[in-house]
Design an enzyme around this catalytic site. Structure first.
Site, mmCIF file in Angstrom:
data_model
loop_
_atom_site.group_PDB
_atom_site.id
_atom_site.type_symbol
_atom_site.label_atom_id
_atom_site.label_comp_id
_atom_site.label_asym_id
_atom_site.label_seq_id
_atom_site.Cartn_x
_atom_site.Cartn_y
_atom_site.Cartn_z
ATOM 1 N NE ARG A 62 -12.528 -18.295 6.381
ATOM 2 C CZ ARG A 62 -13.623 -18.599 5.677
ATOM 3 N NH1 ARG A 62 -14.697 -17.841 5.747
ATOM 4 N NH2 ARG A 62 -13.628 -19.665 4.907
ATOM 5 C CG HIS A 66 -9.335 -16.732 2.676
ATOM 6 N ND1 HIS A 66 -10.367 -17.400 2.069
ATOM 7 C CD2 HIS A 66 -9.119 -17.380 3.841
ATOM 8 C CE1 HIS A 66 -10.760 -18.408 2.840
ATOM 9 N NE2 HIS A 66 -10.026 -18.403 3.924
ATOM 10 C CB VAL A 70 -4.901 -16.766 -2.980
ATOM 11 C CG1 VAL A 70 -5.133 -17.193 -4.425
ATOM 12 C CG2 VAL A 70 -5.568 -17.741 -2.023
ATOM 13 N N GLY A 72 -0.179 -13.847 -2.740
ATOM 14 C CA GLY A 72 0.332 -12.826 -1.832
ATOM 15 C C GLY A 72 -0.717 -11.795 -1.465
ATOM 16 C CG ASP A 74 -2.573 -9.897 -4.980
ATOM 17 O OD1 ASP A 74 -3.406 -10.408 -4.194
ATOM 18 O OD2 ASP A 74 -2.424 -10.279 -6.149
ATOM 19 C CG ASN A 94 -22.053 -24.040 -0.457
ATOM 20 O OD1 ASN A 94 -22.817 -23.302 -1.054
ATOM 21 N ND2 ASN A 94 -21.848 -25.291 -0.792
ATOM 22 N N PRO A 163 -5.524 -24.117 2.832
ATOM 23 C CG PRO A 163 -4.650 -23.958 4.982
ATOM 24 C CD PRO A 163 -4.786 -23.191 3.696
ATOM 25 C CG HIS A 193 -9.600 -20.873 13.536
ATOM 26 N ND1 HIS A 193 -9.226 -22.088 13.044
ATOM 27 C CD2 HIS A 193 -9.671 -20.047 12.457
ATOM 28 C CE1 HIS A 193 -9.093 -22.017 11.730
ATOM 29 N NE2 HIS A 193 -9.341 -20.780 11.346
ATOM 30 C CG ASP A 243 -13.613 -19.043 22.177
ATOM 31 O OD1 ASP A 243 -14.166 -19.813 23.000
ATOM 32 O OD2 ASP A 243 -12.866 -18.111 22.519
ATOM 33 C CB SER A 246 -15.228 -15.380 24.507
ATOM 34 O OG SER A 246 -14.012 -16.098 24.335
ATOM 35 C CG ASP A 251 -10.372 -14.845 24.126
ATOM 36 O OD1 ASP A 251 -10.198 -15.807 23.352
ATOM 37 O OD2 ASP A 251 -11.496 -14.558 24.585
#
Ligand code: HEM
Ligand code: NAG
Ligand code: NAG
Ligand code: NAG
Ligand code: NAG
Length: 322
Positions: A62, A66, A70, A72, A74, A94, A163, A193, A243, A246, A251
């Site tokens: 993640r 991120h 934002v 690229g 970098d 949060n 988003p 996810h 998920d 798992s 997967d």
């Protein structure tokens, strides 16, 4: 050179100038000569950490996403806030991002071997790959290197470019297109996810859409389970597996869940609201197809607006500009 290839080369050049030739300048094993041990050192640090804490892969994947969305890829997401500027990483206090310590530890280890050579943006891209690789003991996607680190990180840009989970299909497509990613990439990368957790904030509204009833796109039993975990928003630390079967395994269950109306976010369920996108979801119910597609789209994501050559810098510390 044959003269009829000139228009082709010119159009490539034009595409590059408008920034659409993603990843130009990234290379396989960019540090082969300057720091041959770099990738081994990073993998060792990451695997040591993942062995102790199975939630790290989600955090690092993640974080890399991120970073790339934002300014690229970098390393700007790694920068701390300063007196004058609230940084990206503090944009959503949060909904905390994770994995910073692992990147810092890898940076320290690499810099012991080759001071000031390997960028934080590359370390993050490699660490995300290696963290997921731990489960398989082999990398699931290739990472080209040669990214340089940016000097700017602004909280508002994170809010403007990432988003929110409330986005519908059209909004998601538009957001991804602004990063050079298409509908296929959107559906494939959302498959990330399959690992990790979310705070109640991120899906709470879906549970109480119609006077106590959950959103139609959410399975009622699953909605009731989520409501039991998140009776209200007063507990800011409660987290739910994205998920449920798992959460720590990389997967293709994300797509299986999606088809059962157990996609956690509105933005997940949105992938079934369009024919083309639904078709892609159906294809990714085949795990091999998902792994292959994910490798392809991660490479694209990892090349968004990268700084290469003499642009940017190689940070001494990932949390502060030089
Ligand atoms: C399609 C648009 C996307 C939206 C709207 C979205 C939204 C979110 C939200 C709201 C969370 C939970 C945050 C929280 O409540 O703590 C989350 C978690 C996560 N996202 Fe996404 N995301 C998107 C795309 C992606 C992409 C492209 C990737 C990576 C390729 C990704 C990887 C992850 C991971 C791994 C987590 C779990 C993090 C953890 O457990 O530490 N997401 N996402
Ligand atoms: C950056 O911020 C983190 C978290 O607030 C903190 O632990 C760390 O010491 C900071 N690093 C520097 C170099 O200021
Ligand atoms: C974050 O939490 C604080 C209190 O803990 C709350 O006042 C604020 O509204 C929350 N921000 C968001 C974006 O939910
Ligand atoms: C939120 O839910 C918890 C657990 O059910 C409950 O103890 C608490 O009183 C609730 N808070 C509010 C403000 O309703
Ligand atoms: C918040 O929820 C977590 C579990 O998700 C629990 O461990 C913690 O005790 C709760 N905190 C409060 C103040 O209720």
């Amino acid at each position: 050179m044959r003269t009829n290839s000139v228009p082709f080369l010119v159009s490539i050049l034009v595409l590059c100038v408008v920034g659409l030739c993603h990843g130009d300048g990234l290379k396989k094993h960019f540090y082969k000569k300057s720091c041959p041990q770099a990738e081994d050192i990073i993998r060792k640090v990451v695997w040591k950490n993942v062995a102790q804490d199975a939630t790290i892969p989600a955090g690092l994947v993640r974080l890399h996403y991120h970073d790339c969305f934002v300014r690229g890829c970098d390393g700007s997401v790694l920068l701390n806030s300063t007196k004058d500027h609230l940084a990206e990483r503090d944009a959503q206090p949060n909904l905390t991002l994770d994995g910073f310590e692992v990147v810092d530890e890898a940076k320290d280890a690499v810099d012991k071997a080759c001071p000031g050579v390997v960028s934080c943006a590359d370390i993050l891209a490699l660490a995300a790959r290696d963290a997921v690789a731990f489960q398989f003991k082999k990398p699931m996607w290739k990472v080209l290197t040669g990214r340089r680190d940016g000097r700017v990180s602004i909280a508002k840009e994170a809010v403007d470019n990432l988003p929110p989970p409330s986005f519908n299909f059209a909004e998601l497509v538009k957001n991804f297109a602004s990063k050079g990613l298409d509908v296929h990439d959107l559906v494939v990368l959302s498959g990330a996810h399959t690992i990790g957790q979310a705070h109640c904030e991120s899906f709470f509204k879906r549970l109480h859409k119609n006077h106590g009833g959950a959103e139609k796109s959410l399975d009622p039993k699953y909605a009731a389970f989520l409501a039991s975990q998140c009776p209200n928003l007063s507990n800011k630390t409660t987290q739910v597996d994205m998920d449920p079967q798992s959460a720590e395994s990389f997967d293709n269950h994300y797509y299986v869940n999606l088809k059962q109306h157990k996609g956690l976010f509105h933005s997940d369920a949105a992938l079934l609201t369009n024919k083309k996108s639904e078709k892609i979801v159906n294809k990714l119910l085949d795990q091999k197809a998902f792994f292959k597609a994910f490798a392809h789209s991660m490479k694209k994501m990892g090349a968004i607006e990268v700084l290469t050559g003499n642009s940017g810098e190689v940070r001494k510390k990932c949390t502060v500009v030089n």
